[in-house]
Design an enzyme around this catalytic site. Structure first.
Site, PDB file in Angstrom:
ATOM      1  N   LEU A 156      12.235  34.860   9.742  1.00  0.00           N
ATOM      2  CA  LEU A 156      13.644  34.605   9.420  1.00  0.00           C
ATOM      3  C   LEU A 156      13.852  34.697   7.919  1.00  0.00           C
ATOM      4  CD1 LEU A 156      14.290  31.445  11.637  1.00  0.00           C
ATOM      5  CD2 LEU A 156      15.348  33.673  11.960  1.00  0.00           C
ATOM      6  N   GLU A 165      20.049  24.604  14.682  1.00  0.00           N
ATOM      7  CA  GLU A 165      18.866  24.019  15.320  1.00  0.00           C
ATOM      8  C   GLU A 165      17.909  23.485  14.264  1.00  0.00           C
ATOM      9  OE1 GLU A 165      16.800  27.013  17.538  1.00  0.00           O
ATOM     10  OE2 GLU A 165      18.628  27.626  18.529  1.00  0.00           O
ATOM     11  N   LYS A 175      14.387  23.519  12.388  1.00  0.00           N
ATOM     12  CA  LYS A 175      13.318  24.499  12.161  1.00  0.00           C
ATOM     13  C   LYS A 175      12.000  23.728  12.136  1.00  0.00           C
ATOM     14  CE  LYS A 175      12.054  28.388   9.236  1.00  0.00           C
ATOM     15  NZ  LYS A 175      10.628  28.179   9.237  1.00  0.00           N
ATOM     16  N   ASP A 225       8.138  22.898  11.868  1.00  0.00           N
ATOM     17  CA  ASP A 225       7.073  23.398  11.009  1.00  0.00           C
ATOM     18  C   ASP A 225       5.748  23.277  11.746  1.00  0.00           C
ATOM     19  OD1 ASP A 225       5.986  24.490   8.807  1.00  0.00           O
ATOM     20  OD2 ASP A 225       6.036  22.673   7.589  1.00  0.00           O
ATOM     21  N   TYR A 259      12.610  27.643  21.556  1.00  0.00           N
ATOM     22  CA  TYR A 259      13.937  27.915  21.006  1.00  0.00           C
ATOM     23  C   TYR A 259      14.432  29.330  21.261  1.00  0.00           C
ATOM     24  CZ  TYR A 259      10.473  29.026  17.387  1.00  0.00           C
ATOM     25  OH  TYR A 259       9.364  29.470  16.727  1.00  0.00           O
ATOM     26  N   LYS A 276      16.389  26.233   4.363  1.00  0.00           N
ATOM     27  CA  LYS A 276      15.224  25.419   4.021  1.00  0.00           C
ATOM     28  C   LYS A 276      15.666  24.139   3.321  1.00  0.00           C
ATOM     29  CE  LYS A 276      11.395  26.869   4.470  1.00  0.00           C
ATOM     30  NZ  LYS A 276      10.410  27.876   4.375  1.00  0.00           N
ATOM     31  N   CYS A 336      -8.319   1.237 -25.428  1.00  0.00           N
ATOM     32  CA  CYS A 336      -6.878   1.280 -25.180  1.00  0.00           C
ATOM     33  C   CYS A 336      -6.235   2.342 -26.081  1.00  0.00           C
ATOM     34  CB  CYS A 336      -6.263  -0.087 -25.456  1.00  0.00           C
ATOM     35  SG  CYS A 336      -4.463  -0.070 -25.376  1.00  0.00           S
ATOM     36  N   CYS A 358      -3.866   0.021 -28.644  1.00  0.00           N
ATOM     37  CA  CYS A 358      -4.399  -0.953 -29.609  1.00  0.00           C
ATOM     38  C   CYS A 358      -5.885  -0.759 -29.874  1.00  0.00           C
ATOM     39  CB  CYS A 358      -4.116  -2.379 -29.143  1.00  0.00           C
ATOM     40  SG  CYS A 358      -5.119  -2.856 -27.728  1.00  0.00           S
ATOM     41  N   CYS A 378      -6.100  -3.025 -20.249  1.00  0.00           N
ATOM     42  CA  CYS A 378      -6.193  -3.497 -21.617  1.00  0.00           C
ATOM     43  C   CYS A 378      -5.969  -5.006 -21.531  1.00  0.00           C
ATOM     44  CB  CYS A 378      -5.120  -2.858 -22.502  1.00  0.00           C
ATOM     45  SG  CYS A 378      -5.068  -3.598 -24.142  1.00  0.00           S
ATOM     46  N   CYS A 418      -1.497  -6.525 -27.501  1.00  0.00           N
ATOM     47  CA  CYS A 418      -1.373  -5.057 -27.527  1.00  0.00           C
ATOM     48  C   CYS A 418       0.119  -4.706 -27.561  1.00  0.00           C
ATOM     49  CB  CYS A 418      -2.039  -4.456 -26.296  1.00  0.00           C
ATOM     50  SG  CYS A 418      -1.718  -2.686 -26.134  1.00  0.00           S
TER      51      CYS A 418
HETATM   52  S1  IVH Z   1      14.037  31.672  15.764  1.00  0.00           S
HETATM   53  C1  IVH Z   1      14.063  36.090  16.275  1.00  0.00           C
HETATM   54  N1  IVH Z   1      14.233  29.092  15.789  1.00  0.00           N
HETATM   55  O1  IVH Z   1      10.253  29.757  11.885  1.00  0.00           O
HETATM   56  C2  IVH Z   1      13.960  34.627  16.291  1.00  0.00           C
HETATM   57  N2  IVH Z   1      12.365  30.067  14.687  1.00  0.00           N
HETATM   58  O2  IVH Z   1      10.419  31.315   9.432  1.00  0.00           O
HETATM   59  C3  IVH Z   1      13.100  34.104  15.246  1.00  0.00           C
HETATM   60  N3  IVH Z   1      10.800  28.440  13.746  1.00  0.00           N
HETATM   61  O3  IVH Z   1       8.697  32.615  13.120  1.00  0.00           O
HETATM   62  C4  IVH Z   1      12.722  32.715  15.366  1.00  0.00           C
HETATM   63  N4  IVH Z   1      11.877  26.644  14.395  1.00  0.00           N
HETATM   64  O4  IVH Z   1       7.915  30.307  14.008  1.00  0.00           O
HETATM   65  C5  IVH Z   1      13.513  30.147  15.384  1.00  0.00           C
HETATM   66  N5  IVH Z   1      14.512  26.793  15.913  1.00  0.00           N
HETATM   67  C6  IVH Z   1      13.808  27.845  15.526  1.00  0.00           C
HETATM   68  C7  IVH Z   1      12.587  27.704  14.809  1.00  0.00           C
HETATM   69  C8  IVH Z   1      11.909  28.851  14.401  1.00  0.00           C
HETATM   70  C9  IVH Z   1      10.802  27.103  13.771  1.00  0.00           C
HETATM   71  C10 IVH Z   1       9.759  29.253  13.103  1.00  0.00           C
HETATM   72  C11 IVH Z   1       9.294  30.436  13.889  1.00  0.00           C
HETATM   73  C12 IVH Z   1       9.645  31.623  13.041  1.00  0.00           C
HETATM   74  C13 IVH Z   1       9.675  31.012  11.675  1.00  0.00           C
HETATM   75  C14 IVH Z   1      10.502  31.833  10.714  1.00  0.00           C
END
Ligand code: IVH
Length: 682
Positions: A93, A125, A127, A129, A234, A322, A416, A419, A434, A439
């Site tokens: 993305l 949605e 994201k 990690d 997702y 992000k 120190c 001092c 110290c 001091c």
């Molecule tokens: S959509 C074509 N939705 O983020 C659709 N990705 O930086 C592409 N990821 O490779 C992915 N949460 O591993 C989508 N709610 C979410 C996500 C998500 C995490 C990850 C995924 C993707 C990466 C891109």
């Protein structure tokens, strides 16, 4: 090796392009194959953007193998798993970092649609990690699971995916579909896993994402089972073929057949709502049991996805937002040693200035020497910094891979830095101290603390002025503050100290004399007595003499006071110098509580509940919280704030939770209903 801190404008474009490609590939290799971040996401994106722009301006150097054309990839060369080509590439993305970027994205989407009939909807949605996965079900049965790999080809980790409890082996319907999602390690599991690894001397996982993707590549699926991975999905590949019109519908379908989603799919039509929801999730994400590094915004109408299109790397109908970087890297230029008001000597990192969560950072905490050794941090290193508890920047780690050999090891000071007296290290403790009470750093720290807002709240007494007064000898310790008026004329001649500011300062000093007792107690700087304990101790003693005469046992009876605090308070009032200072401050008229003739009588109310402690929990029907507290105290009882062995009675209202459970476990606490308590108080 590319130096992030240098300006590269003078390089010829071809060299810079080569350099950027080489470095980005290296970062990708570490990130995807070794699960290590050598730089932060923001910095990585900056480099990628620079490369993208150079390639646009100098098309003669374009190259299909450039990292701008390829999704970051884990090396499959060394893979132990069978390789599988994805039916449809697993794309990445594009990133955005602010609402303007998001708005620009929605404008681009609209531009790409020939006839926008109505207002476009977006789905917001989380994201996640973790490690992305593509899972194929045939007639409702899980047949195959493949990692992302390079986006084109991934590793077959089906056995391991079958070991994850939250991924169903059979769906509730006999459908055939490929779903994509993220494998995560819940934060609670991550914590215990690392604790277990520490115990047995194994290297700990740097973060939940590394732990998830490392676990996924385990040969032994039993290990995967034990680790407790989780998964959220997702995306359905070719969702349109199943008749879905919107992305939201497809997510609901996943839930319906038993595939877990995060449940977060906010429908957004308006950019001001988008901004609000982004702000909301920035805070709310902290309450989740899995890591999120941002949000994903997708065009809801999937029938328009083809029209909006794709780049080689990512769909144009979705974007990642992000969250502000929690960590960035910079160069550790030097380490200075700072002496605090308690004499504690702490290392401070002097950094090349960087921006971190919206502020410029030049200095960060390194905690203590043991931490420097444990993290193997050297002067000249590239270091990761983050804001601990979102406020104080601290050094997290150093990037060993980019060392040149010129880095210098940190030398522990023996004297120190202020001092020059020899430093001490208390047995069993990591801090250097110290111990010279004169001091200048300790004296200055004590004065700054005394005048600070939460203490005596004396305004016009910033650290520069304190320093000056110390230098001139007008102030040697806190007592002298109340005799500063004797130097009024001299003060007015000082740089930046006109008549007005001197008068203001003196007035503020005068006013501070009537600060509440809890604040003057806090201002004394008794070790371990902060704002909260200042309040507690002031409430439990009518005045400072009452407090000073308490035995250690009496102090320990106070709710919130443990061994360490009791000892510290006890010691403080048995030290000649402290008593001298308090005596002098009293003569100046500073408020140290009510003056009473017979201390004991004033402090304690005798009654039915004398010597007994109480706590209430849950929703009370018959009393307001304050009423019940007053009733207990009026009968001589003491209100506690937590369940401990000190507690005699727990009064239980509706929906009582952990306090009741703990009291039951202890077995020494008498549990009362409100009626039983009423009976007892009669
Ligand atoms: S959509 C074509 N939705 O983020 C659709 N990705 O930086 C592409 N990821 O490779 C992915 N949460 O591993 C989508 N709610 C979410 C996500 C998500 C995490 C990850 C995924 C993707 C990466 C891109």
């Amino acid at each position: 090796m590319l130096k992030l801190f240098e300006i590269n404008e003078e390089k010829n474009p071809k060299d810079r392009i080569d350099e950027l490609r080489q470095d980005i590939e290296r970062y990708n290799y570490y990130y995807y194959t070794k699960n290590e971040s050598l730089i932060s996401d923001v910095e990585f994106d900056k480099l990628l953007k620079e490369l993208d722009e150079l390639e646009k301006n100098y098309p003669e150097y374009k190259n299909e193998h450039s990292p701008t054309n390829i999704v970051g990839a884990s090396s499959l060369k060394e893979s132990k798993f069978q390789k599988v080509i994805h039916k449809k590439p697993m794309l990445s993305l594009n990133n955005s970092y602010n609402i303007e970027d998001v708005i620009a994205f929605t404008e681009r989407v609209e531009k790409n649609i020939d006839s926008v009939q109505s207002e476009l909807e977006y789905v917001l949605e989380l994201k996640l990690d973790g490690a992305s996965i593509s899972v194929t079900y045939e007639n409702g049965e899980l047949k195959r699971a493949v990692t992302r790999g390079d986006g084109i080809e991934g590793e077959d980790v089906t056995e391991n995916i079958l070991a994850i409890e939250s991924i169903p082996n059979f769906l509730k319907e006999d459908v055939s579909l490929e779903v994509r999602g993220e494998i995560v390690l819940p934060l609670s599991r991550f914590k215990t896993l690392n604790e277990e690894r520490l115990e047995v001397g194994e290297e700990i996982f740097a973060n939940p994402r590394n732990a998830a993707s490392g676990t996924l590549r385990q040969i032994d699926s039993e290990i995967v089972k034990e680790r407790g991975l989780d998964a959220y999905f997702y995306f359905i590949v070719d969702a349109e073929q199943y008749g879905f019109k919107t992305h939201k519908e497809s997510l609901e379908y996943l839930e319906k057949v038993g595939i877990k989603t995060t449940g977060v799919a906010d429908i957004i039509r308006d950019m001001s709502v988008m901004e609000e929801r982004i702000a909301f999730w920035e805070v709310e994400k902290e309450r989740l049991d899995y890591e999120t590094d941002g949000l994903v915004i997708k065009l809801n109408d999937i029938t328009l996805w083809e029209e909006v299109g794709y780049t080689t790397k990512s769909p144009r109908w979705a974007i990642a937002y992000k969250f502000p970087a929690k960590q960035v890297t910079t160069e550790l230029l030097d380490i200075t040693w700072q002496v605090g008001r308690t004499g504690k000597v702490t290392p401070v990192a002097e950094l090349r200035e960087v921006e971190l969560s919206g502020s410029k950072v030049k200095r960060a905490s390194l905690h203590n020497m043991d931490e420097i050794i444990r993290k193997d941090i050297r002067i000249g290193d590239r270091v990761f910094i983050e804001k601990a508890a979102e406020i104080i920047p601290q050094v997290v780690s150093s990037v060993k891979e980019v060392r040149t050999g010129a880095e210098k090891e940190v030398v522990v000071p023996t004297n120190c830095p202020v001092c020059n007296s020899v430093l001490e290290k208390e047995e069993g403790l990591v801090d250097l101290k110290c111990v010279n009470p004169s001091c200048p750093a300790i004296v200055q720290g004590g004065i700054e603390y005394f005048v600070s807002r939460d203490a005596m709240n004396i305004s016009g007494f910033g650290s520069k002025i304190v320093e000056k007064m110390l230098q001139l000898g007008y102030v040697k310790d806190i007592r002298d503050i109340f005799e500063l008026h004797k130097h009024k004329d001299e003060l007015m001649t000082l740089d930046k100290m006109g008549e007005k500011s001197v008068e203001k300062l003196l007035a503020s000093i005068e006013k501070s004399k009537s600060r509440p007792y809890s604040k003057t107690l806090y201002a004394l700087g008794i070790p371990f007595v902060g704002k909260f304990l200042g309040d507690v101790l002031a409430k439990k003693s009518k005045n400072i003499d009452c407090l000073a005469s308490m035995s250690k046992e009496e102090l320990l009876e106070i709710d919130g006071v443990g061994e360490k605090v009791a000892q510290s308070v006890y010691n403080y009032f048995r030290d000649e110098k402290s008593l001298e200072i308090i005596q002098k401050l009293k003569e100046f008229g500073i408020n140290f509580g009510k003056v009473v003739e017979d201390k004991k009588d004033e402090v304690k109310v005798e009654g039915k509940f004398s010597g007994k402690t109480f706590l209430f929990t849950g929703k009370l029907q018959k009393f307001k919280r304050e009423e019940i507290k007053d009733l207990i105290e009026s009968l001589g009882g003491v209100n506690l704030s937590s369940v401990s062995k000190k507690l005699d009675y727990l009064i239980v209202g509706e929906d009582a939770g952990s306090k009741l459970k703990k009291a039951e476990e202890l077995g020494t606490v008498k549990i009362l209903t409100e009626d039983e308590f009423l009976e007892l108080s009669k």
